[in-house]
Design a protein around this motif. Structure first.
Motif, PDB file in Angstrom:
ATOM      1  N   LYS A 175       0.807  -1.226   0.000  1.00 14.24           N
ATOM      2  CA  LYS A 175       0.000   0.000   0.000  1.00 14.24           C
ATOM      3  C   LYS A 175       0.840   1.276   0.000  1.00 14.24           C
ATOM      4  CE  LYS A 175      -0.746  -0.150   5.043  1.00 14.24           C
ATOM      5  NZ  LYS A 175      -0.004   1.071   5.379  1.00 14.24           N
ATOM      6  N   ASP A 176       2.055   1.224   0.541  1.00 12.01           N
ATOM      7  CA  ASP A 176       2.909   2.407   0.570  1.00 12.01           C
ATOM      8  C   ASP A 176       4.097   2.297  -0.390  1.00 12.01           C
ATOM      9  OD1 ASP A 176       1.358   3.643   2.578  1.00 12.01           O
ATOM     10  OD2 ASP A 176       2.379   2.447   4.118  1.00 12.01           O
ATOM     11  N   ASP A 177       4.053   1.293  -1.247  1.00 13.78           N
ATOM     12  CA  ASP A 177       5.177   1.070  -2.171  1.00 13.78           C
ATOM     13  C   ASP A 177       4.815   1.646  -3.545  1.00 13.78           C
ATOM     14  OD1 ASP A 177       6.708  -0.544  -4.310  1.00 13.78           O
ATOM     15  OD2 ASP A 177       7.751  -1.090  -2.454  1.00 13.78           O
ATOM     16  N   GLN A 178       5.600   2.599  -4.023  1.00  8.57           N
ATOM     17  CA  GLN A 178       5.292   3.256  -5.288  1.00  8.57           C
ATOM     18  C   GLN A 178       5.332   2.286  -6.462  1.00  8.57           C
ATOM     19  OE1 GLN A 178       7.802   6.684  -5.816  1.00  8.57           O
ATOM     20  NE2 GLN A 178       6.929   7.778  -4.071  1.00  8.57           N
ATOM     21  N   THR A 179       6.306   1.380  -6.468  1.00  7.42           N
ATOM     22  CA  THR A 179       6.402   0.415  -7.563  1.00  7.42           C
ATOM     23  C   THR A 179       5.151  -0.451  -7.629  1.00  7.42           C
ATOM     24  OG1 THR A 179       8.807   0.361  -7.416  1.00  7.42           O
ATOM     25  CG2 THR A 179       7.748  -1.510  -8.502  1.00  7.42           C
ATOM     26  N   PHE A 180       4.718  -0.941  -6.478  1.00  4.11           N
ATOM     27  CA  PHE A 180       3.518  -1.778  -6.444  1.00  4.11           C
ATOM     28  C   PHE A 180       2.295  -0.995  -6.910  1.00  4.11           C
ATOM     29  CE2 PHE A 180      -0.261  -3.373  -4.231  1.00  4.11           C
ATOM     30  CZ  PHE A 180      -0.268  -4.686  -4.670  1.00  4.11           C
ATOM     31  N   GLN A 181       2.139   0.206  -6.348  1.00  2.79           N
ATOM     32  CA  GLN A 181       0.956   0.990  -6.677  1.00  2.79           C
ATOM     33  C   GLN A 181       0.927   1.375  -8.153  1.00  2.79           C
ATOM     34  OE1 GLN A 181      -1.650   1.507  -4.801  1.00  2.79           O
ATOM     35  NE2 GLN A 181      -0.709   0.397  -3.097  1.00  2.79           N
ATOM     36  N   ARG A 182       2.067   1.609  -8.729  1.00  7.37           N
ATOM     37  CA  ARG A 182       2.110   2.066 -10.127  1.00  7.37           C
ATOM     38  C   ARG A 182       1.955   0.918 -11.127  1.00  7.37           C
ATOM     39  NH1 ARG A 182       6.935   5.797 -12.804  1.00  7.37           N
ATOM     40  NH2 ARG A 182       5.974   6.035 -14.868  1.00  7.37           N
ATOM     41  N   PHE A 183       2.565  -0.210 -10.820  1.00  7.04           N
ATOM     42  CA  PHE A 183       2.656  -1.259 -11.838  1.00  7.04           C
ATOM     43  C   PHE A 183       1.873  -2.545 -11.519  1.00  7.04           C
ATOM     44  CE2 PHE A 183       6.643   1.186 -12.284  1.00  7.04           C
ATOM     45  CZ  PHE A 183       6.508   1.601 -13.599  1.00  7.04           C
ATOM     46  N   PHE A 184       1.530  -2.787 -10.238  1.00 10.10           N
ATOM     47  CA  PHE A 184       0.973  -4.098  -9.886  1.00 10.10           C
ATOM     48  C   PHE A 184      -0.389  -4.039  -9.195  1.00 10.10           C
ATOM     49  CE2 PHE A 184       5.525  -4.740 -10.241  1.00 10.10           C
ATOM     50  CZ  PHE A 184       5.611  -5.915 -10.972  1.00 10.10           C
ATOM     51  N   ALA A 185      -0.689  -2.949  -8.523  1.00 12.13           N
ATOM     52  CA  ALA A 185      -1.916  -2.907  -7.707  1.00 12.13           C
ATOM     53  C   ALA A 185      -3.160  -3.197  -8.540  1.00 12.13           C
ATOM     54  CB  ALA A 185      -2.031  -1.549  -7.012  1.00 12.13           C
ATOM     55  N   ASP A 186      -3.267  -2.608  -9.713  1.00 11.35           N
ATOM     56  CA  ASP A 186      -4.455  -2.823 -10.540  1.00 11.35           C
ATOM     57  C   ASP A 186      -4.594  -4.285 -10.952  1.00 11.35           C
ATOM     58  OD1 ASP A 186      -5.129  -0.185 -10.343  1.00 11.35           O
ATOM     59  OD2 ASP A 186      -4.322   0.392 -12.303  1.00 11.35           O
ATOM     60  N   ALA A 187      -3.453  -4.933 -11.252  1.00  8.35           N
ATOM     61  CA  ALA A 187      -3.503  -6.342 -11.660  1.00  8.35           C
ATOM     62  C   ALA A 187      -3.970  -7.219 -10.499  1.00  8.35           C
ATOM     63  CB  ALA A 187      -2.127  -6.788 -12.145  1.00  8.35           C
ATOM     64  N   VAL A 188      -3.513  -6.894  -9.278  1.00  9.93           N
ATOM     65  CA  VAL A 188      -3.935  -7.667  -8.110  1.00  9.93           C
ATOM     66  C   VAL A 188      -5.434  -7.496  -7.881  1.00  9.93           C
ATOM     67  CG1 VAL A 188      -3.643  -8.001  -5.627  1.00  9.93           C
ATOM     68  CG2 VAL A 188      -1.649  -7.515  -7.064  1.00  9.93           C
ATOM     69  N   LYS A 189      -5.919  -6.261  -7.960  1.00 13.49           N
ATOM     70  CA  LYS A 189      -7.343  -6.002  -7.752  1.00 13.49           C
ATOM     71  C   LYS A 189      -8.189  -6.678  -8.830  1.00 13.49           C
ATOM     72  CE  LYS A 189      -6.389  -1.566  -5.495  1.00 13.49           C
ATOM     73  NZ  LYS A 189      -6.450  -0.088  -5.646  1.00 13.49           N
ATOM     74  N   LYS A 190      -7.709  -6.640 -10.047  1.00 17.69           N
ATOM     75  CA  LYS A 190      -8.434  -7.295 -11.133  1.00 17.69           C
ATOM     76  C   LYS A 190      -8.491  -8.795 -10.914  1.00 17.69           C
ATOM     77  CE  LYS A 190      -8.457  -7.648 -16.187  1.00 17.69           C
ATOM     78  NZ  LYS A 190      -7.775  -7.250 -17.457  1.00 17.69           N
ATOM     79  N   ALA A 191      -7.382  -9.378 -10.433  1.00 16.85           N
ATOM     80  CA  ALA A 191      -7.371 -10.817 -10.180  1.00 16.85           C
ATOM     81  C   ALA A 191      -8.333 -11.179  -9.067  1.00 16.85           C
ATOM     82  CB  ALA A 191      -5.955 -11.267  -9.820  1.00 16.85           C
ATOM     83  N   LEU A 192      -8.338 -10.381  -8.002  1.00 11.79           N
ATOM     84  CA  LEU A 192      -9.272 -10.653  -6.905  1.00 11.79           C
ATOM     85  C   LEU A 192     -10.713 -10.568  -7.378  1.00 11.79           C
ATOM     86  CD1 LEU A 192      -7.567  -8.767  -3.930  1.00 11.79           C
ATOM     87  CD2 LEU A 192      -8.156 -11.196  -3.992  1.00 11.79           C
ATOM     88  N   ALA A 193     -11.002  -9.638  -8.252  1.00 12.36           N
ATOM     89  CA  ALA A 193     -12.364  -9.509  -8.757  1.00 12.36           C
ATOM     90  C   ALA A 193     -12.761 -10.687  -9.634  1.00 12.36           C
ATOM     91  CB  ALA A 193     -12.500  -8.183  -9.548  1.00 12.36           C
ATOM     92  N   SER A 194     -11.780 -11.313 -10.277  1.00  6.41           N
ATOM     93  CA  SER A 194     -12.077 -12.430 -11.186  1.00  6.41           C
ATOM     94  C   SER A 194     -12.117 -13.774 -10.472  1.00  6.41           C
ATOM     95  CB  SER A 194     -11.041 -12.482 -12.310  1.00  6.41           C
ATOM     96  OG  SER A 194      -9.762 -12.843 -11.800  1.00  6.41           O
ATOM     97  N   TRP A 195     -11.485 -13.860  -9.297  1.00  4.37           N
ATOM     98  CA  TRP A 195     -11.462 -15.152  -8.583  1.00  4.37           C
ATOM     99  C   TRP A 195     -12.705 -15.279  -7.723  1.00  4.37           C
ATOM    100  CZ3 TRP A 195      -5.858 -14.035  -6.661  1.00  4.37           C
ATOM    101  CH2 TRP A 195      -4.941 -14.251  -7.715  1.00  4.37           C
ATOM    102  N   PRO A 196     -13.404 -16.374  -7.783  1.00  2.00           N
ATOM    103  CA  PRO A 196     -14.609 -16.535  -6.975  1.00  2.00           C
ATOM    104  C   PRO A 196     -14.297 -16.613  -5.481  1.00  2.00           C
ATOM    105  CG  PRO A 196     -14.050 -18.599  -8.058  1.00  2.00           C
ATOM    106  CD  PRO A 196     -13.121 -17.554  -8.618  1.00  2.00           C
ATOM    107  N   LYS A 197     -15.221 -16.037  -4.702  1.00  2.00           N
ATOM    108  CA  LYS A 197     -15.057 -16.113  -3.258  1.00  2.00           C
ATOM    109  C   LYS A 197     -15.620 -17.457  -2.769  1.00  2.00           C
ATOM    110  CE  LYS A 197     -15.495 -11.126  -2.567  1.00  2.00           C
ATOM    111  NZ  LYS A 197     -16.246 -10.052  -1.881  1.00  2.00           N
ATOM    112  N   SER A 198     -14.960 -18.001  -1.780  1.00  2.00           N
ATOM    113  CA  SER A 198     -15.406 -19.310  -1.279  1.00  2.00           C
ATOM    114  C   SER A 198     -16.681 -19.140  -0.450  1.00  2.00           C
ATOM    115  CB  SER A 198     -14.304 -19.949  -0.417  1.00  2.00           C
ATOM    116  OG  SER A 198     -13.934 -19.073   0.614  1.00  2.00           O
TER     117      SER A 198
END
Length: 282
Positions: free
Chosen positions: A259-282
């Motif tokens: 959450k406080d890492d610029q590299t993560f927020q710029r390049f990876f955060a959106d991909a992680v959120k998109k993956a969570l949205a696509s994976w079904p919740k148990s």
């Protein structure tokens, strides 16, 4: 027919006024040759560079080297002490670095001075405001030595003695280094980075299409030090292995740790959120 005359042309620098005959002189010994002495103290290197004058029949102490005046502790350029880690000089703490060594000698006592000497001016322009440490030394009699020499003696993993020996006088100052603290700091830094080899190997295994091996390696990386890097790749490996619940857990941790890492927020955060949205919740 007589052979043609061969003329040897010697290139000269028109800006150099030195006569050619002088430029052709052979190398001659320096009156005060350069010298250097080094000593490892634990994981640190202590080095002293200086120019070594000779007595040449002169009276040194109190004459060639006047009493009660700052002396550059050698000849030519300032004498320089360099230590690769923080140290103590005669009990005074000094940051790692290079310092000019000056001495104020008297008949009964020497004052050894470490000075930043930022201009390299030496004793001729000694600025006491740039002194970082002073040590009082009681010199002793010694066999008459023709040339000034510095030595390191009685060295251990934590300490060495810097010795000046010249013209029948000898004095030493202790240099101490907290080697244990340096090693502990280095080990801690190394262990904190030990997660990286397992992460790199796990990432490679994932890229090679082996999620099971990737999960094994990434779990070891996380056990050493959880980061958003290893959690995010573990999430992808778990998803590839159809372990969606675990994939979601790792992705959530990646979001938290990044959450406080610029590299993560710029390049990876959106991909992680998109993956969570696509994976079904148990």
């Amino acid at each position: 027919m007589a052979p043609p005359t061969v003329v040897q042309v010697v290139a000269t620098d028109p800006a150099d006024p030195t006569p050619a005959a002088l430029r052709a002189l052979p190398a001659l010994p320096r009156p005060s040759p350069n010298a250097e002495v080094k000593q490892d103290v634990g994981v640190s290197e202590v080095a002293l560079s200086y120019s070594s004058p000779g007595k040449k029949g002169r009276t040194v102490w109190g004459d060639l080297v006047p009493y009660e005046k700052v002396w550059r502790a050698g000849a030519n350029a300032p004498t320089k002490l360099t230590v690769t880690h923080d140290f103590s000089f005669g009990g005074k703490p000094v940051p790692a670095g290079s310092y000019a060594l000056f001495i104020i000698p008297s008949e009964q006592r020497w004052t050894l001075i470490l000075n930043r000497d930022p201009k390299g001016a030496g004793a001729f322009e000694h600025d006491p405001a740039q002194d970082v440490a002073r040590a009082e030394v009681t010199p002793s009699s010694a066999p008459d030595r023709e040339r000034l020499v510095y030595l390191f003696e009685n060295s251990t993993d934590d300490e060495t003695e810097l010795v000046l020996d010249w013209a029948g006088r000898r004095g030493s100052v202790p240099i101490t280094i907290d080697t244990k603290a340096i090693v502990e700091k280095g080990m801690t830094a190394t262990l904190q980075e030990a997660w990286r080899p397992f992460f790199n190997a796990g990432r490679y295994a994932f890229d090679q299409g082996d999620p099971s091996r990737a999960i094994e390696l990434l779990d070891q990386s996380i056990a050493i030090r959880p980061t958003w890097w290893n959690h995010w790749w573990a999430a992808q490996a778990q998803a590839k292995a159809q372990n969606v619940a675990k994939a979601r857990e790792h992705a959530d941790q990646a979001l938290l740790l990044g959450k406080d890492d610029q590299t993560f927020q710029r390049f990876f955060a959106d991909a992680v959120k998109k993956a969570l949205a696509s994976w079904p919740k148990s």
